[in-house]
Design a protein around this motif. Structure first.
Motif, PDB file in Angstrom:
ATOM      1  N   THR A 136       0.817  -1.224   0.000  1.00  0.00           N
ATOM      2  CA  THR A 136       0.000   0.000   0.000  1.00  0.00           C
ATOM      3  C   THR A 136       0.845   1.266   0.000  1.00  0.00           C
ATOM      4  O   THR A 136       0.326   2.353  -0.194  1.00  0.00           O
ATOM      5  CB  THR A 136      -0.914   0.037   1.236  1.00  0.00           C
ATOM      6  N   ASP A 137       2.156   1.115   0.273  1.00  0.00           N
ATOM      7  CA  ASP A 137       3.077   2.245   0.416  1.00  0.00           C
ATOM      8  C   ASP A 137       2.718   3.127   1.607  1.00  0.00           C
ATOM      9  O   ASP A 137       3.079   4.302   1.645  1.00  0.00           O
ATOM     10  CB  ASP A 137       3.134   3.096  -0.856  1.00  0.00           C
ATOM     11  N   LYS A 138       2.036   2.549   2.588  1.00  0.00           N
ATOM     12  CA  LYS A 138       1.668   3.298   3.784  1.00  0.00           C
ATOM     13  C   LYS A 138       2.489   2.840   4.983  1.00  0.00           C
ATOM     14  O   LYS A 138       2.961   1.705   5.030  1.00  0.00           O
ATOM     15  CB  LYS A 138       0.180   3.122   4.084  1.00  0.00           C
ATOM     16  N   VAL A 139       2.654   3.757   5.934  1.00  0.00           N
ATOM     17  CA  VAL A 139       3.341   3.436   7.185  1.00  0.00           C
ATOM     18  C   VAL A 139       2.288   3.266   8.277  1.00  0.00           C
ATOM     19  O   VAL A 139       1.390   4.099   8.422  1.00  0.00           O
ATOM     20  CB  VAL A 139       4.338   4.540   7.576  1.00  0.00           C
ATOM     21  N   GLU A 140       2.386   2.174   9.005  1.00  0.00           N
ATOM     22  CA  GLU A 140       1.456   1.895  10.099  1.00  0.00           C
ATOM     23  C   GLU A 140       2.216   1.885  11.424  1.00  0.00           C
ATOM     24  O   GLU A 140       3.391   1.550  11.467  1.00  0.00           O
ATOM     25  CB  GLU A 140       0.806   0.523   9.885  1.00  0.00           C
ATOM     26  N   ILE A 141       1.517   2.260  12.490  1.00  0.00           N
ATOM     27  CA  ILE A 141       2.054   2.099  13.838  1.00  0.00           C
ATOM     28  C   ILE A 141       1.430   0.833  14.396  1.00  0.00           C
ATOM     29  O   ILE A 141       0.201   0.692  14.418  1.00  0.00           O
ATOM     30  CB  ILE A 141       1.733   3.315  14.725  1.00  0.00           C
ATOM     31  N   VAL A 142       2.279  -0.085  14.842  1.00  0.00           N
ATOM     32  CA  VAL A 142       1.792  -1.420  15.177  1.00  0.00           C
ATOM     33  C   VAL A 142       2.298  -1.876  16.542  1.00  0.00           C
ATOM     34  O   VAL A 142       3.207  -1.296  17.130  1.00  0.00           O
ATOM     35  CB  VAL A 142       2.237  -2.445  14.108  1.00  0.00           C
ATOM     36  N   SER A 143       1.678  -2.940  17.003  1.00  0.00           N
ATOM     37  CA  SER A 143       2.101  -3.625  18.221  1.00  0.00           C
ATOM     38  C   SER A 143       3.040  -4.758  17.843  1.00  0.00           C
ATOM     39  O   SER A 143       2.801  -5.466  16.855  1.00  0.00           O
ATOM     40  CB  SER A 143       0.870  -4.167  18.954  1.00  0.00           C
ATOM     41  N   MET A 144       4.109  -4.924  18.616  1.00  0.00           N
ATOM     42  CA  MET A 144       5.071  -5.991  18.340  1.00  0.00           C
ATOM     43  C   MET A 144       5.482  -6.707  19.618  1.00  0.00           C
ATOM     44  O   MET A 144       5.489  -6.122  20.700  1.00  0.00           O
ATOM     45  CB  MET A 144       6.327  -5.436  17.665  1.00  0.00           C
ATOM     46  N   ASN A 145       5.822  -7.965  19.456  1.00  0.00           N
ATOM     47  CA  ASN A 145       6.339  -8.755  20.569  1.00  0.00           C
ATOM     48  C   ASN A 145       7.056  -9.972  20.011  1.00  0.00           C
ATOM     49  O   ASN A 145       6.453 -11.015  19.783  1.00  0.00           O
ATOM     50  CB  ASN A 145       5.199  -9.199  21.497  1.00  0.00           C
ATOM     51  N   HIS A 146       8.349  -9.824  19.754  1.00  0.00           N
ATOM     52  CA  HIS A 146       9.102 -10.975  19.243  1.00  0.00           C
ATOM     53  C   HIS A 146      10.588 -10.790  19.505  1.00  0.00           C
ATOM     54  O   HIS A 146      11.101  -9.679  19.531  1.00  0.00           O
ATOM     55  CB  HIS A 146       8.855 -11.172  17.748  1.00  0.00           C
ATOM     56  N   GLY A 147      11.260 -11.918  19.716  1.00  0.00           N
ATOM     57  CA  GLY A 147      12.697 -11.914  19.942  1.00  0.00           C
ATOM     58  C   GLY A 147      13.471 -12.611  18.845  1.00  0.00           C
ATOM     59  O   GLY A 147      14.699 -12.701  18.904  1.00  0.00           O
ATOM     60  N   PHE A 148      12.743 -13.139  17.832  1.00  0.00           N
ATOM     61  CA  PHE A 148      13.347 -13.753  16.657  1.00  0.00           C
ATOM     62  C   PHE A 148      12.795 -13.058  15.422  1.00  0.00           C
ATOM     63  O   PHE A 148      11.728 -12.447  15.474  1.00  0.00           O
ATOM     64  CB  PHE A 148      13.026 -15.253  16.592  1.00  0.00           C
ATOM     65  N   ALA A 149      13.509 -13.140  14.315  1.00  0.00           N
ATOM     66  CA  ALA A 149      13.059 -12.493  13.086  1.00  0.00           C
ATOM     67  C   ALA A 149      13.438 -13.350  11.883  1.00  0.00           C
ATOM     68  O   ALA A 149      14.384 -14.153  11.925  1.00  0.00           O
ATOM     69  CB  ALA A 149      13.688 -11.100  12.943  1.00  0.00           C
ATOM     70  N   VAL A 150      12.690 -13.171  10.802  1.00  0.00           N
ATOM     71  CA  VAL A 150      12.982 -13.855   9.548  1.00  0.00           C
ATOM     72  C   VAL A 150      14.155 -13.155   8.861  1.00  0.00           C
ATOM     73  O   VAL A 150      14.194 -11.925   8.760  1.00  0.00           O
ATOM     74  CB  VAL A 150      11.743 -13.850   8.626  1.00  0.00           C
ATOM     75  N   ASP A 151      15.111 -13.939   8.406  1.00  0.00           N
ATOM     76  CA  ASP A 151      16.256 -13.420   7.657  1.00  0.00           C
ATOM     77  C   ASP A 151      15.822 -13.183   6.214  1.00  0.00           C
ATOM     78  O   ASP A 151      15.601 -14.134   5.457  1.00  0.00           O
ATOM     79  CB  ASP A 151      17.400 -14.429   7.711  1.00  0.00           C
ATOM     80  N   ARG A 152      15.666 -11.902   5.845  1.00  0.00           N
ATOM     81  CA  ARG A 152      15.144 -11.588   4.507  1.00  0.00           C
ATOM     82  C   ARG A 152      16.052 -12.124   3.404  1.00  0.00           C
ATOM     83  O   ARG A 152      15.596 -12.469   2.323  1.00  0.00           O
ATOM     84  CB  ARG A 152      14.950 -10.090   4.338  1.00  0.00           C
ATOM     85  N   ASP A 153      17.359 -12.190   3.672  1.00  0.00           N
ATOM     86  CA  ASP A 153      18.285 -12.664   2.643  1.00  0.00           C
ATOM     87  C   ASP A 153      18.106 -14.146   2.342  1.00  0.00           C
ATOM     88  O   ASP A 153      18.611 -14.636   1.329  1.00  0.00           O
ATOM     89  CB  ASP A 153      19.732 -12.400   3.075  1.00  0.00           C
ATOM     90  N   SER A 154      17.402 -14.852   3.224  1.00  0.00           N
ATOM     91  CA  SER A 154      17.196 -16.290   3.012  1.00  0.00           C
ATOM     92  C   SER A 154      15.843 -16.587   2.364  1.00  0.00           C
ATOM     93  O   SER A 154      15.539 -17.750   2.088  1.00  0.00           O
ATOM     94  CB  SER A 154      17.282 -17.030   4.356  1.00  0.00           C
ATOM     95  N   LEU A 155      15.020 -15.552   2.108  1.00  0.00           N
ATOM     96  CA  LEU A 155      13.705 -15.779   1.522  1.00  0.00           C
ATOM     97  C   LEU A 155      13.838 -16.342   0.107  1.00  0.00           C
ATOM     98  O   LEU A 155      14.633 -15.841  -0.691  1.00  0.00           O
ATOM     99  CB  LEU A 155      12.905 -14.475   1.476  1.00  0.00           C
ATOM    100  N   PRO A 156      13.059 -17.356  -0.219  1.00  0.00           N
ATOM    101  CA  PRO A 156      13.120 -17.918  -1.576  1.00  0.00           C
ATOM    102  C   PRO A 156      12.422 -17.003  -2.580  1.00  0.00           C
ATOM    103  O   PRO A 156      11.747 -16.036  -2.205  1.00  0.00           O
ATOM    104  CB  PRO A 156      12.372 -19.251  -1.424  1.00  0.00           C
ATOM    105  N   ALA A 157      12.542 -17.322  -3.838  1.00  0.00           N
ATOM    106  CA  ALA A 157      11.999 -16.474  -4.901  1.00  0.00           C
ATOM    107  C   ALA A 157      10.486 -16.342  -4.834  1.00  0.00           C
ATOM    108  O   ALA A 157       9.924 -15.325  -5.260  1.00  0.00           O
ATOM    109  CB  ALA A 157      12.411 -17.029  -6.265  1.00  0.00           C
ATOM    110  N   ASN A 158       9.811 -17.350  -4.278  1.00  0.00           N
ATOM    111  CA  ASN A 158       8.344 -17.307  -4.230  1.00  0.00           C
ATOM    112  C   ASN A 158       7.801 -16.629  -2.970  1.00  0.00           C
ATOM    113  O   ASN A 158       6.592 -16.639  -2.734  1.00  0.00           O
ATOM    114  CB  ASN A 158       7.757 -18.712  -4.342  1.00  0.00           C
ATOM    115  N   ALA A 159       8.683 -16.035  -2.168  1.00  0.00           N
ATOM    116  CA  ALA A 159       8.267 -15.306  -0.963  1.00  0.00           C
ATOM    117  C   ALA A 159       8.652 -13.835  -1.123  1.00  0.00           C
ATOM    118  O   ALA A 159       9.826 -13.479  -1.053  1.00  0.00           O
ATOM    119  CB  ALA A 159       8.917 -15.904   0.284  1.00  0.00           C
TER     120      ALA A 159
END
Length: 402
Positions: free
Chosen positions: A325-348
């Motif tokens: 959407t090209d919009k910025v949202e203010i959100v709630s977060m709670n996590h200590g792990f994250a997805v490594d974007r460099d490891s995402l496959p071509a279909n993600a």
């Protein structure tokens, strides 16, 4: 030991003035000891110390199963001042022990001042078995976490102020890292059940979904109630299944969509049994929506990797950009792990990114009707900027049925 700068002095037996004895300690794995005043449950509890920057919603935070195994430090000083009630609980499993191990506060808990309050915060902490500590400089502790990462620690509360500090130091130093820990078994439901409660409305309370048009199976890795309510709001019959449910169990329910819930611990550890199930469901091309741990495990299911974060994201004021959407949202977060974007496959395809640190916050699969986000669009607590994601999931299900 670290002394309390704002603690009042007491009169010693000899008529002089002496430091009052601490009734609670936070003992970090590196041997640092912080002294405070105890609240909540008595005894000792181990956990990983994180900080949360939310200014409201402490009851929702302390009943969020995603905090299992952690000790929450609130950066906002006034916690407990509006008491607690029976409506703001987020865990669906009230019979289980609290996932949160402890809570750290700057200011002493005051008597509640709110018309919705039904219980004093201190009494509620005792009933939930949550060990608390007040009276320390939470800003300094937050700065330490930002510099050194989330430490393991023991939080201890004894009204007599009698502690074996050296033993507590040894216990804290021996605690295992959150890396490799599967904490989902301590928070997931033990059996399948249906959910039909809808969102809270002013002067009416919660409603009931009576005319569902879609069937969603929610896999419970530590699901929050408001997620289920927002699905019910959108004319979904919701069936909640344990984290150990097989793909065959889920497919037998003939769902229009599958929801992968939030939850605690290392996604790679939980993924040992959950990822094959998720992969099988994705192969069936059933519309799938994941949040938080569910997002991380969807990424693992398509071949990506996850990694432990330095300080994690915990709060209700995080800016995230939605590339769709090209919009910025203010959100709630709670996590200590994250997805490594460099490891995402071509279909993600990456759909969301944190504007705090640039970490991945969402993906959409290009070859299957599936997407997920790292943040918590259901809020509770937090802003409602991302509620539209539930509409996006509904649209995905409706499109798939045509």
């Amino acid at each position: 030991m670290a002394k309390l700068q704002d603690q009042a002095h007491g009169q010693a037996d000899d008529g002089g003035w002496a430091e009052p004895r601490a009734t609670a300690l936070l003992v970090l794995a590196d041997g640092t000891v912080l002294e405070g005043t105890g609240v909540g449950a008595l005894g000792e509890a181990p956990g990983e110390v994180c900080f949360n920057t939310a200014m409201t919603g402490y009851q929702e935070i302390l009943t969020d199963p995603s905090y299992a195994g952690q000790i929450v430090t609130f950066t906002f000083p006034h916690i407990g001042n509006v008491g607690v009630n029976d409506e703001d609980v987020e865990t669906i499993n009230m019979a289980a022990s609290s996932g949160v191990r402890g809570v750290i506060l700057h200011t002493a808990v005051t008597d509640p001042s709110n018309y919705r309050s039904s219980r004093h915060f201190d009494l509620w902490l005792k009933a939930r078995g949550i060990v608390g500590l007040t009276g320390i400089d939470t800003r300094a502790l937050t700065a330490l976490i930002r510099q050194k990462g989330m430490p393991n620690a023991i939080i201890a509360h004894d009204p007599s102020g009698s502690f074996d500090v050296e033993a507590l130091k040894r216990q804290a130093a021996a605690l295992p890292s959150m890396d490799g820990l599967d904490l989902v078994p301590m928070v997931t439901t033990a059996q399948r059940f249906d959910w039909d409660e809808t969102s809270w409305a002013w002067s009416k309370g919660f409603g009931r979904q009576e005319a569902p048009k879609r069937h969603v199976v929610a896999i419970d890795y530590g699901v929050k109630r408001n997620i289920l309510r927002l699905l019910a709001d959108r004319e979904c019959k919701v069936t909640v299944v344990p984290a150990t449910a097989t793909a065959e169990d889920i497919l037998a329910l003939r769902p229009d969509g599958v929801f992968l819930s939030n939850g605690p611990g290392d996604p790679a550890a939980t993924g040992e049994y959950s990822v094959p199930v998720i992969r099988a469901l994705l192969d069936e091309k059933i519309p799938t929506f994941g949040i938080c741990l569910g997002h991380q495990m969807m990424a693992l299911a398509v071949g990506a990797k996850t990694a432990k974060m330095h300080q994690g994201h915990h709060g209700a004021n995080h800016p995230v950009k939605d590339f769709t959407t090209d919009k910025v949202e203010i959100v709630s977060m709670n996590h200590g792990f994250a997805v490594d974007r460099d490891s995402l496959p071509a279909n993600a395809r990456e759909t969301h990114v944190s504007l705090f640190d640039g970490s991945n916050c969402g993906i959409a699969l290009t070859d299957r009707p599936a997407f997920s986000v790292q943040h918590h669009p259901e809020a509770s607590p937090g802003p409602q900027d991302s509620h539209y994601l539930f509409d996006r999931f509904v649209q995905l299900m409706d499109d798939n049925k045509r």
